[in-house]
Design a protein around this motif. Structure first.
Motif, PDB file in Angstrom:
ATOM      1  N   UNK A 196       1.724   4.357  -3.936  1.00 52.87           N
ATOM      2  CA  UNK A 196       2.757   5.217  -4.458  1.00 52.87           C
ATOM      3  C   UNK A 196       2.020   6.032  -5.623  1.00 52.87           C
ATOM      4  N   UNK A 197       0.917   5.455  -6.333  1.00 57.53           N
ATOM      5  CA  UNK A 197       0.431   6.438  -7.098  1.00 57.53           C
ATOM      6  C   UNK A 197      -1.304   6.568  -6.994  1.00 57.53           C
ATOM      7  N   UNK A 198      -1.463   7.684  -5.962  1.00 54.74           N
ATOM      8  CA  UNK A 198      -2.855   7.846  -5.464  1.00 54.74           C
ATOM      9  C   UNK A 198      -3.864   8.155  -6.763  1.00 54.74           C
ATOM     10  N   UNK A 199      -3.446   8.514  -7.944  1.00 57.48           N
ATOM     11  CA  UNK A 199      -4.144   8.442  -9.130  1.00 57.48           C
ATOM     12  C   UNK A 199      -4.992   7.052  -9.179  1.00 57.48           C
ATOM     13  N   UNK A 200      -4.660   6.037  -9.040  1.00 57.33           N
ATOM     14  CA  UNK A 200      -5.168   4.734  -9.201  1.00 57.33           C
ATOM     15  C   UNK A 200      -6.650   4.716  -8.354  1.00 57.33           C
ATOM     16  N   UNK A 201      -6.574   5.623  -7.295  1.00 56.01           N
ATOM     17  CA  UNK A 201      -7.736   5.616  -6.259  1.00 56.01           C
ATOM     18  C   UNK A 201      -9.060   6.210  -6.727  1.00 56.01           C
ATOM     19  N   UNK A 202     -10.000   5.875  -7.062  1.00 56.74           N
ATOM     20  CA  UNK A 202     -11.466   6.627  -7.411  1.00 56.74           C
ATOM     21  C   UNK A 202     -12.080   6.502  -6.326  1.00 56.74           C
ATOM     22  N   UNK A 232      -8.717  -3.915  -8.389  1.00 58.72           N
ATOM     23  CA  UNK A 232      -8.008  -4.803  -7.211  1.00 58.72           C
ATOM     24  C   UNK A 232      -8.651  -5.929  -7.085  1.00 58.72           C
ATOM     25  N   UNK A 233      -9.959  -6.067  -7.732  1.00 56.29           N
ATOM     26  CA  UNK A 233     -10.644  -7.374  -8.087  1.00 56.29           C
ATOM     27  C   UNK A 233     -10.302  -7.702  -9.611  1.00 56.29           C
ATOM     28  N   UNK A 234      -9.867  -8.995  -9.929  1.00 48.67           N
ATOM     29  CA  UNK A 234      -9.804  -9.321 -11.260  1.00 48.67           C
ATOM     30  C   UNK A 234     -10.947  -9.262 -11.987  1.00 48.67           C
ATOM     31  N   UNK A 281      -2.998  -2.916  -4.469  1.00 53.01           N
ATOM     32  CA  UNK A 281      -3.204  -1.805  -3.232  1.00 53.01           C
ATOM     33  C   UNK A 281      -1.747  -1.150  -3.054  1.00 53.01           C
ATOM     34  N   UNK A 282      -0.817  -1.933  -3.028  1.00 49.59           N
ATOM     35  CA  UNK A 282       0.580  -1.346  -2.949  1.00 49.59           C
ATOM     36  C   UNK A 282       0.992  -0.271  -4.141  1.00 49.59           C
ATOM     37  N   UNK A 283       0.499  -0.616  -5.337  1.00 53.66           N
ATOM     38  CA  UNK A 283       0.644   0.504  -6.325  1.00 53.66           C
ATOM     39  C   UNK A 283       0.245   1.684  -5.888  1.00 53.66           C
ATOM     40  N   UNK A 284      -1.228   1.613  -5.542  1.00 54.57           N
ATOM     41  CA  UNK A 284      -1.972   2.717  -5.230  1.00 54.57           C
ATOM     42  C   UNK A 284      -1.439   3.655  -4.255  1.00 54.57           C
TER      43      UNK A 284
END
Length: 953
Positions: free
Chosen positions: A500-506, A513-515, A495-498
């Motif tokens: 900074x990097x909005x491309x991780x969000x679909x 975010x869940x293993x 979540x913290x990475x997303x």
């Protein structure tokens, strides 16, 4: 807002028209009386017809259980009342009761009294202790008396409904009515009393399609329920839920709220007209009778409205009454696993709405009640109203001042400090909400998780979720469905990475975010909570389990359905409640859970610190957990169960600990298991010791013959014979060439026929004496058969070659000599020998034998002294490898201390004997193998079997 009602059909039976239904208070039975004159008893738990009574040929309009007498009482159109024992189906009594059809029966809850009403416009009271004497007649109605009901709050009072359009209230002991309630425009068919303590009400249903609520104290109608299109045939106040039930000839059942009188729901099961219904105190089950059969349904949530805070304070709703109890009033000695806690209950007051859910916030200061489409937040101690509003569902946030409500199927609102912060409409609707580290919303497309802070979508999962449970630190999440549950690991760093990097969000949220390592279990979870990394839950088959590290551990088998309320670490106890609002507890050590959590997190430093705090009686459970995780060394060190420790020692190949435990237990099975391990590890000395202590003569024989240890085989023959192990003793003597002892064993065992044939083959000189014994034995049972046995000496004509066999016996006895096992491949097999040719010139054989024996002694002298030296030098087995090269065994695991007897013909010349056979490449072994072989042989030779021959097990 309508009540949230779960309605489940428990039984459906097709039959002729049903005129009456009743429920047994303790058995899962439904009593059904039919228009065709029969009575049925159904088990509504397994949907089976238990019993059938053929009462008469006319309709049976009324039937009731009398549980304290094991009776069924019936009233029928032949104007008779009949009494049956429902266990034996025997008719106990029968009598003429009225002069017209019997419409209704009512059993007094405590006295031996039965009320009956009839089309003869009379109500009669019967006393079964007085041989069913009619002790009173109540007159006053001017038409058929359709139903009578006893007041549950005053058992001396009852009410009657009649087609004369009136309801009359009576008292036992007075033949005239206390008062009459009028208001229906047509005949009254049915009525029922309200069993709650707050309202003196009764309800009536009539042919004017109306149901009316009456206050029998003020004698006024307080409400009229309109909605049916045909005559109303049955009415009831539900004893556990805030419901009014009405059934009509229009084929429908309608539900109404008991406080607001608002219509809630219509039930239509397409079985034509509704004639009757039955409810029972303490149960949510309701039975209905129709033209085409009967049906039983269950109303309401199964889970009771109960909650417990972190300090052990309970609060629950009993109908609309809120009650409280505290664990602090109990001492630890009063709490036992699975037993009901004797709590002191305090009434806090009445709730304005009917509670369907009740829950403390995280710090325990507030409690919320949700029901009737509303929520009310109270202070937990004094039940003072703090806030309220519309809500189908309510959940508390992780922050004690934060909560969310679902007002309808499209929107969710978030509040903080009792003030609305924000609201949103989730994509695909909001069919449910779940509390936890993230705000969970059940949608038409699955489950969506949102951030509490800004309501951003975190992840959408395609699953039909029933409930969601989060661990305290937010790392683990359990999602339950109808038939299974899933354990997921949540990664906050994604979540913290997303951010900074909005491309991780679909469109479905944040990736990974869940293993991906998801544990799925085919088990239906009822209630659950997390303690550390352990998920504790109850399932659909009434087991209390917990999950940790991919494994499921059963804590207890429950005797009824229980719901988890909470866990108090200081008490090491888990608390559960049932629908009867009783509390039980089970011990669940926090130290065990913390240890298992630390192991799963690979935090062994913390695990080592926690281990000393775990009681010894719980160590074995921890050891099993460690074993399943692959930490067998640690499990062996932790376990307190000798059996478990022994198994672990065997698995790890730790013969020292296994030997110690076997000596402590002195169990035959353990010695055998240890012997197998020692054999696999090539520790033949220990294997021999274990086999002796296990009295495993078969194993000893295999070990001795594999090693070529003649001394051991001879001693084994003696020990086996002493223990009565005839088969092993026989084979041991046979292998060592002691045929006389073999024969003696057969004779002593009474196996004379076998002894005779053995003697004829191997010891012909003894055949005559054995046959004599055989004849004597057989003569006791069959003299003629005994006489047919021929003595070889007397009838030598019947035994061709007998004389030659005597010579062969003597020849083989004289020429038998001992050879090294290494010579076995070069000796002829017994079936390849021709003794007759070998014994040619036997008249001079004694001198030849003497000469050959001298030669043989020379050869033996070359081997035996070195073997003796090897046996004496146990401490230095490696030094004997060079001294005893002829003791090497090519195809056997060991060297013999005293070689087994091999009867070899004297045809081999001295030169051939003196010339050693050059070893082949396959026979050459390296120095290390030679040392191991000699070492094992020395160990076997050094071990004295005779020391153990008198050991008893």
């Amino acid at each position: 807002m309508p009540l949230r009602l779960d309605i489940k059909i428990k039984l459906t039976s097709r039959s002729d028209r049903v005129k009456s239904v009743d429920l047994h208070p303790t058995e899962p039975w439904m009593l059904v009386s039919l228009y065709v004159g029969n009575v049925h008893i159904w088990n509504h738990e397994n949907q089976t017809l238990l019993k059938t009574l053929e009462v008469c040929d006319l309709p049976v309009r009324a039937s009731r259980f009398v549980p304290r007498k094991n009776w069924i009482v019936t009233g029928s159109d032949d104007m008779n009342i009949r009494v049956y024992n429902y266990n034996t189906l025997e008719r106990v009594h029968s009598f003429d009761a009225h002069t017209d059809y019997i419409r209704s029966l009512a059993v007094h809850p405590s006295q031996p009294l039965l009320l009956s009403s009839s089309d003869d416009m009379l109500i009669k009271l019967w006393n079964w202790d007085k041989k069913w004497e009619c002790v009173q007649v109540f007159e006053g109605h001017s038409h058929y008396v359709m139903q009578i009901v006893i007041n549950p709050k005053d058992n001396n009072q009852f009410a009657s409904a009649s087609l004369d359009r009136t309801i009359k209230v009576w008292s036992l002991g007075s033949s005239s009515p206390n008062f009459t309630l009028e208001g229906h425009e047509k005949g009254v068919n049915c009525l029922d009393y309200y069993s709650g303590g707050d309202k003196p009400y009764l309800i009536s249903g009539a042919d004017d399609c109306l149901a009316k609520i009456w206050d029998y104290q003020t004698k006024t109608c307080v409400q009229t329920l309109e909605g049916h299109s045909q005559n109303i045939g049955c009415v009831a106040f539900h004893p556990e839920l805030p419901l009014i039930i009405t059934g009509s000839e229009d084929g429908t059942v309608k539900l109404w709220h008991v406080n607001t009188y608002r219509f809630q729901k219509t039930l239509n099961y397409s079985m034509e007209r509704v004639w009757c219904c039955a409810v029972m105190k303490g149960s949510n089950n309701v039975a209905f009778g129709y033209d085409e059969g009967s049906i039983m349904v269950k109303f309401g949530r199964e889970e009771p409205a109960m909650s417990m805070d972190a300090n052990g304070k309970f609060i629950w709703a009993k109908h609309s009454e809120i009650q409280q109890a505290n664990l602090k009033a109990l001492s630890s000695s009063d709490i036992k696993d699975g037993e009901r806690l004797q709590l002191s209950v305090k009434d806090l007051g009445s709730c304005e709405i009917y509670p369907q859910t009740l829950k403390h916030n995280s710090n325990g200061r507030f409690v919320v009640v949700c029901g009737d489409g509303e929520y009310i937040i109270y202070t937990a101690m004094a039940l003072r109203n703090k806030n309220y509003g519309p809500a189908l569902e309510f959940i508390w946030g992780n922050d004690s001042s934060e909560y969310a409500v679902r007002e309808n199927n499209t929107s969710v609102k978030l509040y903080k400090n009792f003030k609305e912060q924000r609201s949103f409409k989730p994509d695909f609707g909001a069919e449910g909400i779940f509390a936890g580290h993230l705000l969970g919303v059940k949608t038409s497309q699955g489950l969506a998780f949102y951030s509490w802070e800004n309501l951003d979508l975190v992840r959408r999962i395609d699953i039909n979720a029933k409930n969601v449970f989060w661990s305290d630190n937010g790392d683990l999440c359990c999602i339950t469905t109808e038939n299974s549950f899933f354990i997921l690991r949540y990664d906050q760093t994604k979540v913290d990475e997303s951010k900074e990097n909005p491309e991780l969000i679909t469109e479905d949220g944040i990736t990974d975010v869940f293993s991906e390592d998801i544990n799925e279990f085919e088990e239906s979870v009822r209630t659950g909570l997390w303690v550390g990394d352990c998920f504790i839950y109850t399932n659909s088959v009434n087991r209390l389990n917990y999950y940790v590290g991919g494994e499921i551990v059963t804590v207890a088998h429950l005797d009824r359905t229980l719901y988890i309320l909470g866990y108090i670490p200081n008490d090491n106890r888990l608390y559960l409640g049932d629908k009867e609002l009783t509390i039980v507890s089970y011990s669940l050590l926090l130290s065990v859970l913390e240890y298992q959590t630390a192991v799963m997190r690979q935090d062994f430093e913390t695990a080592d610190k926690v281990l000393p705090s775990i009681p010894k009686e719980q160590r074995t459970r921890v050891a099993h957990f460690l074993e399943k995780q692959g930490f067998k060394e640690q499990a062996m060190a932790v376990t307190a169960d000798p059996e478990h420790k022994f198994e672990l020692a065997l698995n790890l190949g730790n013969m020292g600990i296994a030997l110690q435990l076997a000596e402590e237990a002195q169990a035959e099975q353990k010695w055998k298991q240890l012997a197998d391990l020692a054999t696999r590890k090539c520790n033949f000395k220990l294997a021999q010791e274990c086999l002796n202590k296990a009295r495993d003569f078969g194993g000893l024989l295999l070990l001795a013959t594999s090693a070529g240890n003649g001394n051991m085989v001879k001693q084994l023959a003696k020990n086996a014979a002493a223990e009565g192990k005839i088969n092993v003793a026989f084979l041991s003597n046979f292998v060592t060439g002691n045929k006389a002892e073999c024969l003696q064993l057969l004779i002593e065992a009474g196996r004379l026929p076998e002894a005779a044939f053995f003697a004829r083959t191997y010891v012909p000189s003894q055949a005559s004496s054995v046959v004599a014994l055989w004849k004597a034995q057989l003569g006791e049972s069959n003299k003629k058969a005994a006489e047919s046995l021929a003595d070889p000496v007397k009838y030598d004509n019947l035994f061709p070659g007998l004389a030659a066999s005597f010579g062969a016996e003597k020849f083989l006895e004289k020429t038998a000599k001992t050879l090294p096992a290494s010579q076995y491949p070069f000796q002829p097999r017994p079936e390849e020998r021709n003794v007759t040719e070998e014994m040619a010139g036997f008249q001079d054989v004694e001198e030849d034998v003497k000469f050959e024996q001298e030669d043989g002694d020379t050869e033996d002298d070359e081997v035996e002294p070195e073997v003796v030296e090897a046996a004496a030098a146990v401490e230095e087995p490696a030094a004997e490898v060079q001294a005893a090269p002829e003791a090497e065994v090519v195809s056997e695991p060991d060297v013999e201390a005293e070689q087994l007897v091999v009867e070899t013909p004297p045809a081999v010349s001295q030169e051939e004997e003196a010339t050693p056979t050059p070893p082949s490449k396959e026979d050459e072994v390296d120095e290390q193998q030679q040392q191991q072989q000699v070492s094992n042989q020395v160990a076997l030779d050094d071990y004295d079997v005779s020391k153990h021959q008198n050991t008893k097990f």
